[in-house]
Structure formats: C-alpha cells, structure tokens
Design an enzyme around this catalytic site. Structure first.
Site, short mmCIF file in Angstrom:
data_model
loop_
_atom_site.label_atom_id
_atom_site.label_comp_id
_atom_site.label_asym_id
_atom_site.label_seq_id
_atom_site.Cartn_x
_atom_site.Cartn_y
_atom_site.Cartn_z
N ASP A 189 41.01 44.64 40.70
CA ASP A 189 41.20 45.05 42.09
C ASP A 189 42.67 45.32 42.39
OD1 ASP A 189 40.46 45.63 44.72
OD2 ASP A 189 40.98 43.61 45.36
N THR A 244 38.64 47.27 45.62
CA THR A 244 37.45 46.65 46.20
C THR A 244 37.81 45.72 47.36
OG1 THR A 244 37.54 44.86 44.57
CG2 THR A 244 36.15 46.77 44.05
N LYS A 278 44.04 36.97 50.55
CA LYS A 278 44.39 37.62 49.29
C LYS A 278 44.74 36.59 48.22
CE LYS A 278 45.69 42.17 51.01
NZ LYS A 278 46.72 43.23 51.05
N GLY A 279 44.06 36.71 47.08
CA GLY A 279 44.31 35.81 45.97
C GLY A 279 43.72 34.42 46.15
N VAL A 280 42.87 34.26 47.16
CA VAL A 280 42.27 32.96 47.48
C VAL A 280 40.81 32.95 47.03
CG1 VAL A 280 41.73 31.37 49.36
CG2 VAL A 280 43.83 32.71 49.45
N SER A 281 40.33 31.82 46.56
CA SER A 281 38.95 31.72 46.09
C SER A 281 37.96 31.94 47.24
CB SER A 281 38.70 30.35 45.47
OG SER A 281 38.70 29.34 46.47
N SER A 317 38.52 30.93 51.05
CA SER A 317 38.53 32.03 52.02
C SER A 317 37.60 31.73 53.18
CB SER A 317 38.10 33.34 51.34
OG SER A 317 39.05 33.76 50.39
N LYS A 349 27.93 36.16 52.29
CA LYS A 349 29.05 37.11 52.22
C LYS A 349 29.06 37.81 50.87
CE LYS A 349 33.28 38.33 50.79
NZ LYS A 349 33.81 38.40 49.42
N SER A 403 39.93 39.83 34.89
CA SER A 403 39.69 39.71 36.33
C SER A 403 38.95 38.43 36.66
CB SER A 403 38.87 40.91 36.82
OG SER A 403 38.44 40.73 38.16
N ALA A 404 39.28 37.82 37.79
CA ALA A 404 38.58 36.62 38.25
C ALA A 404 37.21 36.96 38.81
CB ALA A 404 39.42 35.90 39.30
N SER A 405 36.97 38.23 39.09
CA SER A 405 35.72 38.64 39.71
C SER A 405 34.55 38.54 38.75
CB SER A 405 35.84 40.09 40.21
OG SER A 405 34.57 40.56 40.66
N LYS A 406 33.48 37.88 39.20
CA LYS A 406 32.26 37.82 38.40
C LYS A 406 31.49 39.15 38.48
CE LYS A 406 31.65 32.83 38.81
NZ LYS A 406 30.75 31.72 39.23
N ASN A 407 31.93 40.02 39.38
CA ASN A 407 31.27 41.31 39.55
C ASN A 407 31.97 42.43 38.78
OD1 ASN A 407 29.28 40.40 41.60
ND2 ASN A 407 31.10 40.06 42.85
N GLU A 462 49.32 44.03 36.82
CA GLU A 462 48.87 43.15 37.91
C GLU A 462 49.44 43.59 39.25
OE1 GLU A 462 47.35 40.75 39.28
OE2 GLU A 462 46.27 39.71 37.69
N ASP A 463 48.66 43.38 40.32
CA ASP A 463 49.14 43.72 41.66
C ASP A 463 49.40 42.49 42.52
OD1 ASP A 463 46.39 43.06 42.06
OD2 ASP A 463 46.44 44.14 43.97
#
Length: 220
Positions: free
Chosen positions: A11, A17, A45-48, A52, A76, A114-118, A169-170
C-alpha cells in the site's frame, strides 16, 4: 553492494488501498452514529486493525467489550475486502509495473513484504502476481513493522542475503524495519517523514535500474 533483490511494501508503493480502508472505517463510524474525517484517519496510518478500532471508538466516545469490538473489526474488514475485490489493473500506481518489469529483465529478484493478509487478493486483482518471485504477507508473519520479520522472510524466500536487498517503503516504520534487517531502503513519499531512508523519491515512476545501481553500488 551487489543488488540481487528488491522488496516492496504494497500500500502506497504498488497500489493505493488506503482510500478503501478510510471508506470502510467511515461507514462503520456512521453506522455507530458519528462522523470520521480524513484528518481522523491520519491517526490510523501504520496502526493495527484493533488499535485502529480503539482510536475510532475513542473519537466517537464509545466503549464496547472485547467480543463486540471483534465483531466491529470483522465488519469493517469484510467491507474493505468487498472494495478490494473490485480493484482493477488501472489502480496500480504510476511506474510500478514498468519498474517491476525492468527489474526482472535485469535479473533482479522481487518480493512483496506487506502486513496485509489481503495482499495476494490485491495483486491478483490488479494483475501483478506474476511480477513477484515471493509474496510475504500478514498470513506468514507475526511481528509488525518496525520489526524486520517480513523483509527478512522475503530475503530468505528469495535465497538472498539481506545486505544484497533494497526495500521500497512509504512508511517510517517500514523504513526502520528495512534498516533493522540490514537492508538498504528507498522511501516513497516525503523526505521529511522518510528521512532515515537511503534514498527518497515521489514514486516508482521515478525509479529505474540505472538509478538503483548508481545509488547503491558504492554503498557498504
């Protein structure tokens, strides 16, 4: 260094996303009876996911037990997944596909971290799955950035030493994760926010293999 691999956050680097996360959180807040602004969203941003949700409920002045909070977080995420499963190839950020293509032509391996499971779903939707030699996502990691786990696993999957990897990384936590893992890092975004990165550019549209090698071939 000899650059053998490039590892990418998803992301804000490959796709955007974040807008879908915001829409999903905003809709949840509205259902709970309060508004959630873009300014509020900056705090997430950057929070689990669960952290969040805690911030969102704080903004709304609401308190729920853990079971209810888990239900809200799931609601969500389900809505977010609905949005990303409708993503199209034109949502790839400028220059990303061209740079990935050039890296592969140059014999430089690529991995997603990426930390995203998606993440696998998103890559499939936008047509970028074939451009990565390895995909490390939230399903295969347990530690969040700035812990370097996701990037170290990416390097391991590629069979490349961390010292021969460059991370894109962003987020500040992502830059810290790359450096903690013994890798070089290109920040995507603001030089003020990403000051610890070895190089900062606006986006992958500014990157090419020649610049990559020029920037890092003399570093140790």
């Amino acid at each position: 260094m000899t650059i053998q691999a490039c590892l990418f956050d998803l992301d804000g680097v490959i796709v955007d996303t974040a807008k879908y996360h915001y829409i999903a959180w905003k809709e949840l807040a509205n259902e709970l009876g309060f508004d959630f602004t873009e300014t509020d969203n900056e705090r997430l941003k950057g929070v689990s996911r669960m952290a969040s949700l805690d911030i969102l409920l704080e903004i709304g002045g609401l308190t729920f037990d853990d079971e209810k909070k888990q239900q809200l977080a799931t609601r969500k995420n389900d809505r977010y997944v609905e949005y990303i499963t409708r993503m199209q190839a034109d949502e790839v950020l400028p220059g990303a596909k061209d740079f990935l293509t050039e890296l592969r032509a140059a014999g430089i391996q690529t991995a997603l971290g990426s930390a995203s499971k998606n993440a696998p779903t998103i890559l499939e939707r936008v047509g970028l799955t074939p451009y990565f030699d390895a995909i490390i996502d939230g399903n295969s990691t347990s530690k969040a950035k700035p812990d370097p786990e996701v990037f170290l696993k990416g390097a391991e999957a590629l069979g490349v030493k961390p010292a021969n990897c460059v991370v894109f990384e962003d987020a500040e936590a992502g830059v810290e994760a790359a450096l903690a893992g013994g890798m070089k890092c290109v920040g995507i975004g603001s030089p003020l926010v990403l000051a610890k990165a070895n190089l900062v550019v606006d986006g992958l549209h500014q990157m090419n293999v020649a610049l990559l090698r020029k920037s890092f071939s003399q570093t140790t």
